[in-house]
Design an enzyme around this catalytic site. Structure first.
Site, PDB file in Angstrom:
ATOM      1  N   ASN A 194       2.986   5.836  -4.057  1.00  0.00           N
ATOM      2  CA  ASN A 194       3.822   5.833  -5.253  1.00  0.00           C
ATOM      3  C   ASN A 194       3.287   4.918  -6.348  1.00  0.00           C
ATOM      4  OD1 ASN A 194       5.920   7.572  -4.254  1.00  0.00           O
ATOM      5  ND2 ASN A 194       6.629   5.870  -2.964  1.00  0.00           N
ATOM      6  N   ASN A 195       2.336   4.066  -6.010  1.00  0.00           N
ATOM      7  CA  ASN A 195       1.918   3.023  -6.954  1.00  0.00           C
ATOM      8  C   ASN A 195       1.322   3.581  -8.244  1.00  0.00           C
ATOM      9  OD1 ASN A 195       2.751   0.920  -5.334  1.00  0.00           O
ATOM     10  ND2 ASN A 195       0.776   0.702  -4.303  1.00  0.00           N
ATOM     11  N   ASP A 243       1.926  13.899  -5.094  1.00  0.00           N
ATOM     12  CA  ASP A 243       1.516  14.862  -6.112  1.00  0.00           C
ATOM     13  C   ASP A 243       2.403  16.100  -6.128  1.00  0.00           C
ATOM     14  OD1 ASP A 243       0.630  15.549  -3.611  1.00  0.00           O
ATOM     15  OD2 ASP A 243      -1.305  16.318  -4.268  1.00  0.00           O
ATOM     16  N   ASN A 252       0.848  -1.187   0.000  1.00  0.00           N
ATOM     17  CA  ASN A 252       0.000   0.000   0.000  1.00  0.00           C
ATOM     18  C   ASN A 252       0.886   1.239   0.000  1.00  0.00           C
ATOM     19  OD1 ASN A 252      -2.071   1.823   0.210  1.00  0.00           O
ATOM     20  ND2 ASN A 252      -2.565   1.362   2.343  1.00  0.00           N
ATOM     21  N   SER A 253       0.983   1.895  -1.145  1.00  0.00           N
ATOM     22  CA  SER A 253       1.881   3.038  -1.280  1.00  0.00           C
ATOM     23  C   SER A 253       1.261   4.062  -2.208  1.00  0.00           C
ATOM     24  CB  SER A 253       3.245   2.598  -1.833  1.00  0.00           C
ATOM     25  OG  SER A 253       4.039   3.712  -2.197  1.00  0.00           O
ATOM     26  N   PHE A 304       3.267   8.933   3.799  1.00  0.00           N
ATOM     27  CA  PHE A 304       2.059   8.487   3.104  1.00  0.00           C
ATOM     28  C   PHE A 304       1.292   9.677   2.541  1.00  0.00           C
ATOM     29  CE2 PHE A 304      -1.934   6.066   2.499  1.00  0.00           C
ATOM     30  CZ  PHE A 304      -1.390   4.956   1.888  1.00  0.00           C
ATOM     31  N   ASN A 305       2.028  10.554   1.853  1.00  0.00           N
ATOM     32  CA  ASN A 305       1.441  11.766   1.287  1.00  0.00           C
ATOM     33  C   ASN A 305       2.485  12.403   0.376  1.00  0.00           C
ATOM     34  OD1 ASN A 305       0.041  14.328   0.929  1.00  0.00           O
ATOM     35  ND2 ASN A 305      -1.102  13.793   2.769  1.00  0.00           N
TER      36      ASN A 305
END
Length: 704
Positions: free
Chosen positions: A505-506, A616, A502-503, A612-613
Site C-alpha cells: 500500500n505504500n 493494483d 513493508n506494505s 501482500f498483493n
C-alpha cells in the site's frame, strides 16, 4: 513551459542556430549541412518569423560562427566552420575560415585552409567573442568523443592571408572533473557568452553525462547488438557453403544441402561427426547386451563373455542390410567413406564371431562402430586430413566459442537487466516530449523497492532519468538499509522515502513533497523505452482522471474474476479490457492517492497487507466505483518496447512467481467489499495498427 511554435522548418537537418544583430536587423545562421549550403535567414517577426535571405556559401559547413568587423581591423567579416566535404573523421579535426567584405557579399576561403588540423581543438564550440580588444575563439575537444570539452584560444593574427592563435585558460572546470554523475560528467561542448547592459558577462554552456550519439551510440549500439548474431549466421553459412563438396550429382551433394539436411551440414566438420551419424544405420537391429568401452579385441571378447547373446540375426546379416541401405542413400562422400569404414569393421566383427565368439549382435555392433571410428581417425582420416577440413573444424570451434562468449557476456557480466536495457536503448526510438495544447509538462516517477533489488534499481533509475518529461524520481523504500540519493546515476533529483512497514500500500500513500500532480507508478523490474513513456504521459494528460497504463487485463463474469492461466495473453485474445495494472501506469496523485487512503478503503488496504498483493487491482475497483459507469476509469497504451525483467529473475515485489490463485481470490473478495463496479465495462484494445506482442507462457508477453 509554453511551446510558442516552430521557428524554422526545412526538409533537411537544422541545428546550431547562430543568431546575431546587424544594423538593427536580427539574422540567423543555422547549420544545414545536409543541404550542402550555408543559408542566411532574416527575422520578419522575431522570434517565430524567419525568411531565407540568401545562400552565403555553397559548401556543407558545420557549426558556422561569424565574427563581425572589428574597430582597428581590416573591415572584413570572418566565418569559422568545419567542412562536411571532408571525411567524417575530419568533421571535428579541421577548421576552415572564410571572409567577405560584407555580410551578403562574396565569401572567399582563407588561403591557409584548413587553418587548424587538430581533433582536440578545431571544431567551433560557439560564436567567438571580443573582450578588451582581443578576439577569443571557443573550440571543441573531440579527442575522447564529440564535444568532450571546451577549450579557449586568443586570436593573435587574423587577416585575409594569415591566422594564428594561442590557447588560454577557459577558467571553468573541465568535463569529468567531478565524476560522471555531474552535469558535465562526460561532455561540455558549446559555450555562448554575451555582455549585459552593465558591462558584465553571462554565458550558457551545455553538459552531458553520456558519450555522444554523433560518434558512437546511435549506430554503435545497433552494431554491437547485431554483431554476435551476424557472426553466428556468417560463420554458419561459411562452413556450409565454402567447405562443402558439390560434385553436381545426386550422390555427391554440397554439405548443408536440403536433401541431406543436418547430416550434410555436419559432414562439413570432418569424418568423426559423419561416422557417428552412420552408427544408427549399423545398429538398426538393436538386441540386448552391454556397451563396450574399449577398442581392443581382447576387451571385446571379455564383454561378449559377460553379456548373454539374445539376438536372432547374425552380424553378417546386419552388415549386409546396412550396406544395402548405404548404397541406396544419397550421402556426401565424406559420410560414405566413414560408413564404408564402419561396414568393413562390421564384417570383421562377423569374422570374429564365426571363430567362436559369443557376443551378441548389439554389443558386437557397438564395438565394431567404435573400433571403426577410432581406426578411421587414427590411420586414415586423421593423418590425411586436408587443410580444408582443418579450416572447417576451426570454423565450428569459432562458432561455438562465439556463441558461448555471447551468452556468458549477456547473462553473467552484463546481467539480464543490463542486456535488456541495452536493447531498449538501442532500438527504443525517439524520446522527444510531446506537447498538449502547445504546453509541455513534467511528472514524478514513483518506484517501490527494497534491499534485495538495489542493484537493478540503480540501472532502472539511470535509464528512466534520461526521459525528457521525468521531473523527479521518488524511491519508496520498503525494507532494508536505504541507499543514499547521491549513489544513483540520475539526471533528475532522486528522493528516497523510507517506509516503517513493508506494505504494497505504500506507493499509494499521499506524499506532500511530490513536485508534480502527474505520477508514473512503475515496478523496478519493468523496462520500457523513453519514447513509450513520453507517449503514455501525453495520453494521460488528455484524460487525467483515468489510470493510463501499459498492462491491460480483462475481469470477466457477473462476479469479476482473474481465472486465467496467462491473463495478458487471454486479454489480447478477447480483444478488450476493463482494468489497467497500476505497476506501470500514470495517474492523478491528488485523485487516486486520496481515494486509496480514505477511511472507506480501510478494509481494502488491510486485505492487501494480508495477502501482500492485489493493490493494483484494488485501485481499479476504487476508481471505477468513484467515477461511475458513465466515465472510463482506465486506459491502455500499446508500448513499442516493454520487457518484464522480473519474470527472468527470482526476486519480485509481491512474493512468489505463482500469484494467480491469490489474485483470483482477490477479485472475488473485492467485489464482495465494493460491489461490482467493473460489470458491463469493456474497452477495446487499440494496437494502433501494430503487431501483437510475443507471448511466451510464464515469461509473459514482451514487446520487442
Amino acid at each position: 513551459f509554453q511551446h510558442l511554435g516552430v521557428v524554422l522548418e526545412e526538409p533537411w537537418h537544422l541545428s546550431y542556430p547562430h543568431v546575431f544583430n546587424h544594423s538593427g536587423q536580427m539574422y540567423m545562421l543555422p547549420e544545414g549541412s545536409t543541404s550542402r549550403s550555408l543559408r542566411l535567414y532574416r527575422a520578419t517577426n522575431f522570434p517565430l518569423g524567419w525568411q531565407a535571405e540568401r545562400v552565403l556559401i555553397n559548401q556543407p559547413l558545420i557549426d558556422a560562427s561569424l565574427l563581425q568587423p572589428q574597430p582597428g581591423g581590416d573591415g572584413r567579416w570572418y566565418l569559422f566552420a568545419s567542412n562536411r566535404n571532408q571525411k567524417s573523421s575530419k568533421n571535428c579535426r579541421e577548421l576552415e575560415i572564410w571572409s567577405s567584405s560584407s555580410l551578403k557579399g562574396q565569401w572567399q576561403p582563407h588561403p591557409g585552409n584548413p587553418v587548424r588540423s587538430w581533433r582536440q581543438a578545431s571544431r567551433m564550440a560557439g560564436p567567438p567573442i571580443v573582450h578588451n580588444g582581443h578576439v577569443y575563439r571557443f573550440a571543441q575537444d573531440c579527442a575522447y568523443t564529440y564535444g568532450h570539452k571546451v577549450r579557449s584560444f586568443q586570436v593573435t593574427t587574423l587577416n585575409a592571408t594569415h591566422y594564428e592563435e594561442v590557447e588560454v585558460p577557459l577558467g571553468f572546470e573541465p568535463a569529468g572533473l567531478q565524476g560522471e554523475a555531474a552535469w558535465n560528467g562526460v561532455r561540455q561542448h558549446h559555450l555562448d557568452a554575451h555582455t549585459l547592459p552593465d558591462g558584465s558577462w553571462v554565458a550558457a554552456m551545455d553538459g552531458d553525462r553520456y558519450v555522444s550519439d554523433y560518434l558512437t551510440f546511435k549506430w554503435l549500439d545497433r552494431f554491437l547488438m547485431l554483431l554476435p548474431f551476424s557472426l553466428l549466421l556468417g560463420l554458419g553459412s561459411l562452413c556450409t557453403l565454402l567447405f562443402g563438396r558439390s560434385k553436381g550429382s545426386s550422390t555427391h551433394l554440397a554439405c548443408g544441402s536440403p536433401r541431406v539436411g543436418l547430416r550434410g551440414y555436419f559432414s562439413c566438420f570432418g569424418p568423426a561427426s559423419s561416422a557417428l551419424l552412420c552408427v544408427p544405420r549399423l545398429l538398426h537391429r538393436r538386441v540386448g547386451g552391454r556397451h563396450g568401452s574399449s577398442m581392443t579385441g581382447n576387451a571385446a571378447q571379455s564383454l561378449d563373455a559377460a553379456a548373454p547373446g539374445t539376438g536372432t540375426r547374425s552380424p553378417q546379416s546386419d552388415a549386409d542390410d546396412a550396406k544395402d541401405q548405404y548404397r541406396k542413400s544419397h550421402l556426401p562422400r565424406t559420410m560414405k567413406d566413414a560408413c564404408n569404414s564402419l561396414l568393413q569393421g562390421k564384417k570383421a566383427a562377423a569374422g570374429v564371431r564365426k571363430k567362436g565368439g559369443s557376443a551378441s549382435a548389439h554389443s558386437m555392433g557397438a564395438l565394431a562402430a567404435v573400433s571403426a571410428i577410432s581406426g578411421s581417425l587414427s590411420r586414415r582420416h586423421f593423418l590425411g586430413m586436408t587443410i580444408r577440413r582443418w579450416l572447417s573444424m576451426a570454423c565450428l570451434a569459432a562458432l561455438g566459442t562465439l556463441l558461448l562468449t555471447f551468452i556468458l557476456w549477456a547473462f553473467f557480466k552484463a546481467e539480464v537487466m543490463m542486456f535488456v536495457m541495452f536493447y531498449i536503448k538501442a532500438f527504443g526510438g525517439q524520446a522527444n516530449p510531446i506537447p498538449i495544447d502547445g504546453h509541455f509538462s513534467k511528472f514524478s516517477l514513483l518506484v517501490m523497492s527494497f534491499d534485495a533489488r538495489e542493484l537493478p534499481l540503480k540501472a532502472f533509475i539511470s535509464h528512466y532519468s534520461q526521459c525528457s518529461s521525468v521531473g523527479e524520481i521518488v524511491v519508496v523504500w520498503n525494507k532494508g538499509v536505504p541507499p543514499l540519493p547521491q549513489s544513483f546515476d540520475s539526471q533528475v533529483p532522486v528522493r528516497v522515502r523510507v517506509e516503517p512497514v513493508n506494505s504494497m500500500n505504500n506507493r499509494f500513500k499521499p506524499d506532500p513533497d511530490l513536485k508534480h500532480r502527474g505520477v508514473l507508478l512503475l515496478d523496478d523490474d519493468i523496462l520500457m523505452s523513453c519514447a513509450d513513456i513520453e507517449f503514455g504521459f501525453a495520453k494521460w494528460r488528455q484524460h487525467p482522471e483515468r489510470i493510463t497504463g501499459f498492462y491491460a487485463r480483462l475481469l470477466e463474469g457477473d462476479v469479476p474474476n482473474y481465472r486465467c492461466t496467462h491473463c495478458e495473453m487471454h486479454t489480447y485474445s478477447m480483444g478488450h479490457y476493463n482494468i489497467v495494472l497500476a505497476g506501470a501506469s500514470f495517474l492523478d496523485s491528488n485523485l487516486v492517492f486520496q481515494s486509496y487512503s480514505a477511511p472507506e478503503n480501510k478494509l481494502g488496504r488491510e486485505y492487501v497487507d494480508r495477502v501482500f498483493n492485489c493493490d493494483d487491482l484494488l485501485v481499479n475497483y476504487l476508481m471505477a466505483s468513484k467515477l461511475g459507469t458513465d466515465t472510463q476509469h482506465a486506459q491502455w497504451v500499446r508500448p513499442h518496447k516493454r520487457v518484464d525483467v522480473g519474470r527472468l529473475t527470482s526476486t519480485r515485489l509481491s512474493g512468489a512467481h505463482n500469484v494467480e490463485p491469490v489474485r483470483h481470490q482477490c477479485t472475488e473478495d473485492f467485489a464482495a467489499l465494493f460491489g461490482n463496479p467493473l460489470k458491463n465495462r469493456s474497452y477495446p484494445l487499440d494496437f494502433m495498427g501494430l503487431q501483437r506482442p510475443v507471448c511466451l507462457g510464464y515469461l509473459g508477453c514482451m514487446y520487442i
